[in-house]
Design a protein around this motif. Structure first.
Motif, PDB file in Angstrom:
ATOM      1  N   VAL A   1       0.842  -1.241   0.078  1.00  0.00           N
ATOM      2  CA  VAL A   1       0.118  -0.034   0.064  1.00  0.00           C
ATOM      3  C   VAL A   1       0.845   1.163   0.167  1.00  0.00           C
ATOM      4  O   VAL A   1       0.524   2.243   0.600  1.00  0.00           O
ATOM      5  CB  VAL A   1      -0.904   0.187   1.300  1.00  0.00           C
ATOM      6  N   ARG A   2       1.815   1.220  -1.007  1.00  0.00           N
ATOM      7  CA  ARG A   2       2.552   2.459  -0.962  1.00  0.00           C
ATOM      8  C   ARG A   2       1.825   3.420  -1.975  1.00  0.00           C
ATOM      9  O   ARG A   2       1.576   3.133  -3.093  1.00  0.00           O
ATOM     10  CB  ARG A   2       3.979   2.196  -1.687  1.00  0.00           C
ATOM     11  N   PRO A   3       1.366   4.665  -1.259  1.00  0.00           N
ATOM     12  CA  PRO A   3       0.963   5.651  -2.303  1.00  0.00           C
ATOM     13  C   PRO A   3       1.589   6.174  -3.435  1.00  0.00           C
ATOM     14  O   PRO A   3       2.771   6.534  -3.102  1.00  0.00           O
ATOM     15  CB  PRO A   3       0.481   6.958  -1.384  1.00  0.00           C
ATOM     16  N   ASP A  12       9.623   7.399  -2.096  1.00  0.00           N
ATOM     17  CA  ASP A  12      10.324   8.519  -2.142  1.00  0.00           C
ATOM     18  C   ASP A  12      11.621   8.411  -3.152  1.00  0.00           C
ATOM     19  O   ASP A  12      12.062   9.454  -3.732  1.00  0.00           O
ATOM     20  CB  ASP A  12      11.011   8.792  -0.931  1.00  0.00           C
ATOM     21  N   VAL A  38      16.889  23.543  -6.565  1.00  0.00           N
ATOM     22  CA  VAL A  38      15.563  23.989  -7.388  1.00  0.00           C
ATOM     23  C   VAL A  38      14.509  22.830  -6.872  1.00  0.00           C
ATOM     24  O   VAL A  38      13.364  22.768  -6.947  1.00  0.00           O
ATOM     25  CB  VAL A  38      15.435  23.934  -8.778  1.00  0.00           C
ATOM     26  N   THR A  39      15.142  21.599  -6.245  1.00  0.00           N
ATOM     27  CA  THR A  39      14.308  20.312  -5.833  1.00  0.00           C
ATOM     28  C   THR A  39      14.001  20.284  -4.283  1.00  0.00           C
ATOM     29  O   THR A  39      13.044  19.783  -4.072  1.00  0.00           O
ATOM     30  CB  THR A  39      14.735  19.107  -6.342  1.00  0.00           C
ATOM     31  N   GLY A  40      14.963  20.747  -3.462  1.00  0.00           N
ATOM     32  CA  GLY A  40      14.865  20.968  -2.242  1.00  0.00           C
ATOM     33  C   GLY A  40      15.308  19.638  -1.823  1.00  0.00           C
ATOM     34  O   GLY A  40      14.886  19.508  -0.364  1.00  0.00           O
ATOM     35  N   LEU A  41      15.866  18.776  -2.495  1.00  0.00           N
ATOM     36  CA  LEU A  41      16.276  17.463  -2.020  1.00  0.00           C
ATOM     37  C   LEU A  41      17.799  17.526  -1.348  1.00  0.00           C
ATOM     38  O   LEU A  41      18.541  18.484  -1.582  1.00  0.00           O
ATOM     39  CB  LEU A  41      16.370  16.588  -2.935  1.00  0.00           C
ATOM     40  N   ASN A 213      -6.059  23.538 -20.308  1.00  0.00           N
ATOM     41  CA  ASN A 213      -7.149  22.989 -20.828  1.00  0.00           C
ATOM     42  C   ASN A 213      -7.341  23.320 -22.392  1.00  0.00           C
ATOM     43  O   ASN A 213      -7.500  24.422 -22.843  1.00  0.00           O
ATOM     44  CB  ASN A 213      -8.427  23.863 -20.139  1.00  0.00           C
ATOM     45  N   CYS A 229      -6.552  18.032 -20.162  1.00  0.00           N
ATOM     46  CA  CYS A 229      -7.122  18.441 -18.924  1.00  0.00           C
ATOM     47  C   CYS A 229      -6.166  18.524 -18.019  1.00  0.00           C
ATOM     48  O   CYS A 229      -5.185  17.835 -17.608  1.00  0.00           O
ATOM     49  CB  CYS A 229      -8.119  17.298 -18.334  1.00  0.00           C
ATOM     50  N   HIS A 234      -6.595  13.681 -21.538  1.00  0.00           N
ATOM     51  CA  HIS A 234      -7.707  13.137 -20.756  1.00  0.00           C
ATOM     52  C   HIS A 234      -8.189  11.918 -21.841  1.00  0.00           C
ATOM     53  O   HIS A 234      -8.672  12.549 -23.013  1.00  0.00           O
ATOM     54  CB  HIS A 234      -8.800  14.042 -20.626  1.00  0.00           C
TER      55      HIS A 234
ATOM     56  N   VAL B   1      12.021  29.526  -8.425  1.00  0.00           N
ATOM     57  CA  VAL B   1      11.507  28.540  -9.228  1.00  0.00           C
ATOM     58  C   VAL B   1      11.416  27.255  -8.534  1.00  0.00           C
ATOM     59  O   VAL B   1      11.967  26.137  -9.047  1.00  0.00           O
ATOM     60  CB  VAL B   1      12.458  28.466 -10.369  1.00  0.00           C
ATOM     61  N   ARG B   2      10.776  27.123  -7.406  1.00  0.00           N
ATOM     62  CA  ARG B   2      10.717  25.702  -6.658  1.00  0.00           C
ATOM     63  C   ARG B   2       9.423  25.133  -7.336  1.00  0.00           C
ATOM     64  O   ARG B   2       8.400  25.539  -7.181  1.00  0.00           O
ATOM     65  CB  ARG B   2      10.331  25.991  -5.095  1.00  0.00           C
ATOM     66  N   PRO B   3       9.661  23.935  -8.062  1.00  0.00           N
ATOM     67  CA  PRO B   3       8.531  23.226  -8.714  1.00  0.00           C
ATOM     68  C   PRO B   3       7.480  23.012  -7.647  1.00  0.00           C
ATOM     69  O   PRO B   3       7.780  22.178  -6.639  1.00  0.00           O
ATOM     70  CB  PRO B   3       9.243  22.197  -9.361  1.00  0.00           C
ATOM     71  N   HIS B  11      10.143  22.973  -0.930  1.00  0.00           N
ATOM     72  CA  HIS B  11       9.361  21.982  -1.483  1.00  0.00           C
ATOM     73  C   HIS B  11       8.915  20.472  -0.726  1.00  0.00           C
ATOM     74  O   HIS B  11       7.852  20.064  -0.553  1.00  0.00           O
ATOM     75  CB  HIS B  11       9.469  21.595  -3.112  1.00  0.00           C
ATOM     76  N   ASP B  12      10.090  20.025  -0.484  1.00  0.00           N
ATOM     77  CA  ASP B  12       9.971  18.705   0.256  1.00  0.00           C
ATOM     78  C   ASP B  12       9.497  18.650   1.720  1.00  0.00           C
ATOM     79  O   ASP B  12       8.690  17.940   2.151  1.00  0.00           O
ATOM     80  CB  ASP B  12      11.413  17.855   0.398  1.00  0.00           C
ATOM     81  N   VAL B  38       4.393   3.495   5.239  1.00  0.00           N
ATOM     82  CA  VAL B  38       3.381   3.778   4.050  1.00  0.00           C
ATOM     83  C   VAL B  38       3.860   4.782   3.189  1.00  0.00           C
ATOM     84  O   VAL B  38       3.623   4.918   1.947  1.00  0.00           O
ATOM     85  CB  VAL B  38       1.804   3.804   4.168  1.00  0.00           C
ATOM     86  N   GLY B  40       7.367   6.051   3.126  1.00  0.00           N
ATOM     87  CA  GLY B  40       8.886   5.889   2.808  1.00  0.00           C
ATOM     88  C   GLY B  40       9.492   6.934   2.887  1.00  0.00           C
ATOM     89  O   GLY B  40      10.821   7.050   2.781  1.00  0.00           O
ATOM     90  N   CYS B 229     -12.495  15.235 -13.413  1.00  0.00           N
ATOM     91  CA  CYS B 229     -11.324  14.728 -14.478  1.00  0.00           C
ATOM     92  C   CYS B 229     -10.226  14.167 -13.692  1.00  0.00           C
ATOM     93  O   CYS B 229      -9.668  14.817 -12.773  1.00  0.00           O
ATOM     94  CB  CYS B 229     -10.793  16.043 -15.289  1.00  0.00           C
ATOM     95  N   HIS B 234     -13.009  19.582 -12.576  1.00  0.00           N
ATOM     96  CA  HIS B 234     -12.337  20.641 -13.651  1.00  0.00           C
ATOM     97  C   HIS B 234     -13.234  21.723 -13.731  1.00  0.00           C
ATOM     98  O   HIS B 234     -14.405  21.615 -13.969  1.00  0.00           O
ATOM     99  CB  HIS B 234     -12.429  19.646 -14.903  1.00  0.00           C
ATOM    100  N   GLU B 237     -11.190  27.024 -17.763  1.00  0.00           N
ATOM    101  CA  GLU B 237     -10.081  28.144 -17.697  1.00  0.00           C
ATOM    102  C   GLU B 237     -10.757  29.253 -16.914  1.00  0.00           C
ATOM    103  O   GLU B 237      -9.987  29.741 -16.380  1.00  0.00           O
ATOM    104  CB  GLU B 237     -10.028  28.413 -19.343  1.00  0.00           C
TER     105      GLU B 237
END
Lengths: 428, 428
Positions: A1-3, A12, A38-41, A213, A229, A234, B1-3, B11-12, B38, B40, B229, B234, B237
């Motif tokens: 059950v890993r999301p 992760d 940029v990733t925060g990792l 969209n 979408c 979609h 520019v943090r995704p 972000h993390d 669950v 990780g 969706c 949804h 726009e």
């Protein structure tokens, strides 16, 4: 059950792998320190993921980046030539095929007329000859084949890669297109509806880039739509989404459609239907222009109608306007229902002249709610016949770099000679 | 520019906070070791996130969980009573309001007839009286107010919480509904179209739970749709998605719609239209049943039509069938275009009798492609008049527990007395 993850690889780990890869691939970072930012990792994690991606050849190390004080970090680059893809879009009357790199660029192409009604065996045999020719013409040191993408002009069950009850593809129902190509070339293969691929092509390489969209409408021999979408395709519950060609637009049992129903949009406004109407207009004398073409011994098609319309032949103008009126009416419903920011119109009939697009625009703006059309753009597709194969390439790229597939890479290595890759998502 | 993140919180950090909260809230983990398994995520990170959530009172520690050897871990529980929500759904002719907890359960409710055409000032003054009454009737130790959700019967620009050119709400255009309620109650407020909220209610607490592609159709005084969706609402726009009521179904300039256009579905098949048609059928003698109701001095509404139809009055049956035919025709287009797995029909007209639903079903199955209807379920909404307020509660809950809002919690604390919360997403 890993999301969100799969059985064997922690959630992760996958997530950070995708984050690092996309950071470089989509252009937000070029060095390890930039990736950290940029990733925060964490630095250790970024270093580990980068090494993994370098070992697969998807990332390569270039020269030195800009130093922020201290030793300058090495720059990283996504290697679009680590693998290559075979891509194809089969129309009702043509085969378009090519070779693409991992950035979705078509690096070799082939186009020929072909009647899909000859059935799957003959059509795929011919497609394989085309693919073989493209591969044979490649340089000796060409990268290994990492995947195949193919579009079909009918509903496709995406999970199994098979057409399901396609109206204009006799003999193709449930044919295992994906499995056949995967086995033949020992490469993971994905198959989708042709208009879905056109929508992806437009989203990733055309005027829809960055839009959330979008509806792509193909008006060719058939009429169909591809739906974006929230920035993603979609496909609908059975992969049947976008089938606007078989909406009943008139309650007239005499208008027979190739799908078996009556009164369908496609039976009145598709290219096939326009060809039939052209013949009638030539024979009953209402169009001197079409009668002249017929007298030259030409088999009349929708191209003659759009050409006649741009020459000012009244009957041809009438046919084009009436097709635009019907298509516009259905698209006005689509705009009210879906509220896209962008409607892209492509396909051979749409590309042949401005009058059809102008009529469609007029009907949509007059019949849709003001709020839904306030910022709606309606544009013509500018990618030409490549739009479907570009879309096929991005479909394969998205699947190859999806977390579930990357989890399999971790287990078995790069996609070359791994036809089973991505199949976890394909289980019924 | 943090995704995907915001300016100030990495972000993390946000992602792990949401992951831990949702692990407990949505029921996949009850202890810290289970969360580690669950999600990780590392043990230290899980402990840190849990402490944060405990300090806000969103998670609480219960008794001891099951030991896996060694000391038994304490169990964690999502505290649905940490805060409460004011929720409302304004119809054209009614106010439905209530108080909900953070699990989306309605714990107090109020319903009264109200004419939305009196305008925003009078309507919102009345809504505030209703809200005040509900709050005053609450226990002394009731939890603090964390948010407000409100539905309106017209297009709403979700980002600003204002109705935009609503066809049946004179005086409401651009009225700052969200800002007014947020200021009055000092609580973050979100406003959306009523049918969108019904779709959310059905998705989170009704028959659409777990479904990915759903269309909710309301057939009440007005006709509209809410679209799910890939498991999410949804909005389109401009927040105008789902407006099927104003699709042109006949080319007849004499059929005036309240939106200003002619020939709209709603002008022929909505409850308001059915009421007008009932009056005509009573006066011209075609319906003895309706004539008898009118002779009793009753103002005829769509309810009399559906009641007459179930009593077998032929004119009433005819009116219901012809409405079903028109609605079914538009929904067949929707099914072909969107390929949902589930169509939920709600609203006062739809709930009043089986014949309308039966006609709609018949038209959809006969007019849509086999692949699109193969596994399509068409069901009646069973949540009754609460469906919109339940949806309003889940809209607020989703916004409060979204990463961008949680980032603001980290900075300012829990949502009580923070009307500005979630506003980053609301900037134009």
């Amino acid at each position: 059950v890993r999301p969100g993850g799969t059985a064997s690889v922690p959630h992760d780990q996958l997530q950070s792998l995708v984050t690092v890869l996309d950071g470089v691939r989509l252009g937000s970072a070029q060095t390890r320190p930039e990736l950290v930012r940029v990733t925060g990792l964490g630095r250790g994690l970024v270093a580990q993921r980068v090494n993994e991606l370098l070992s697969w050849g998807i990332l390569v190390e270039n020269g030195l980046g800009v130093s922020a004080g201290g030793r300058a970090p090495r720059t990283l680059r996504f290697n679009a030539d680590a693998g290559r893809l075979l891509v194809a879009n089969l129309g009702v009357t043509s085969i378009t095929a090519g070779i693409a790199n991992l950035a979705g660029t078509i690096i070799a192409r082939h186009h020929e007329p072909h009647d899909i009604a000859v059935g799957p065996e003959a059509t795929l045999r011919r497609l394989e000859e085309v693919f073989d020719g493209l591969l044979a013409a490649s340089p000796q040191d060409a990268p290994p084949l990492w995947g195949i993408g193919c579009g079909l002009p009918g509903p496709v069950e995406f999970a199994t890669g098979r057409p399901i009850a396609p109206p204009v593809m006799p003999g193709w129902d449930h044919y295992p297109v994906s499995n056949r190509l995967a086995e033949r070339y020992q490469a993971p293969t994905w198959v989708d509806n042709d208009v879905n691929l056109m929508a992806i092509g437009e989203l990733r390489a055309g005027q829809a880039q960055g839009a959330r969209n979008v509806v792509f409408v193909k008006i060719g021999g058939e009429v169909g739509a591809g739906i974006i979408c929230a920035g993603r395709l979609h496909r609908g519950e059975q992969g049947a989404a976008g089938d606007v060609g078989h909406v009943a637009v008139v309650d007239d049992k005499s208008i027979l459609c190739r799908c078996g129903n009556t009164g369908c949009l496609e039976a009145l406004a598709g290219g096939h239907a326009l060809g039939l109407q052209a013949r009638r207009a030539a024979l009953d004398g209402s169009s001197p222009w079409l009668a002249a073409r017929l007298a030259e011994g030409t088999a009349l098609t929708s191209a003659h109608v759009t050409e006649g319309a741009s020459h000012g032949d009244p009957a041809c103008v009438e046919l084009v306007v009436s097709a635009g009126y019907l298509v516009g009416g259905v698209l006005a419903t689509v705009v009210n229902f879906y509220n896209p920011s962008l409607l892209v119109i492509g396909g051979s009939v749409a590309e042949a002249g401005d009058r059809l697009l102008a009529t469609i625009r007029q009907i949509i703006y007059s019949r849709s709610l003001p709020l839904a059309t306030r910022e709606l753009r309606i544009v013509r597709c500018l990618l030409g016949p490549d739009v479907g194969t570009i879309g096929a390439a991005f479909m394969v790229i998205d699947e190859l770099f999806a977390p579930a597939t990357l989890a399999q890479w971790i287990a078995v290595g790069t996609p070359a000679c791994r036809p089973e890759l991505g199949r976890s998502a394909h289980a019924a």
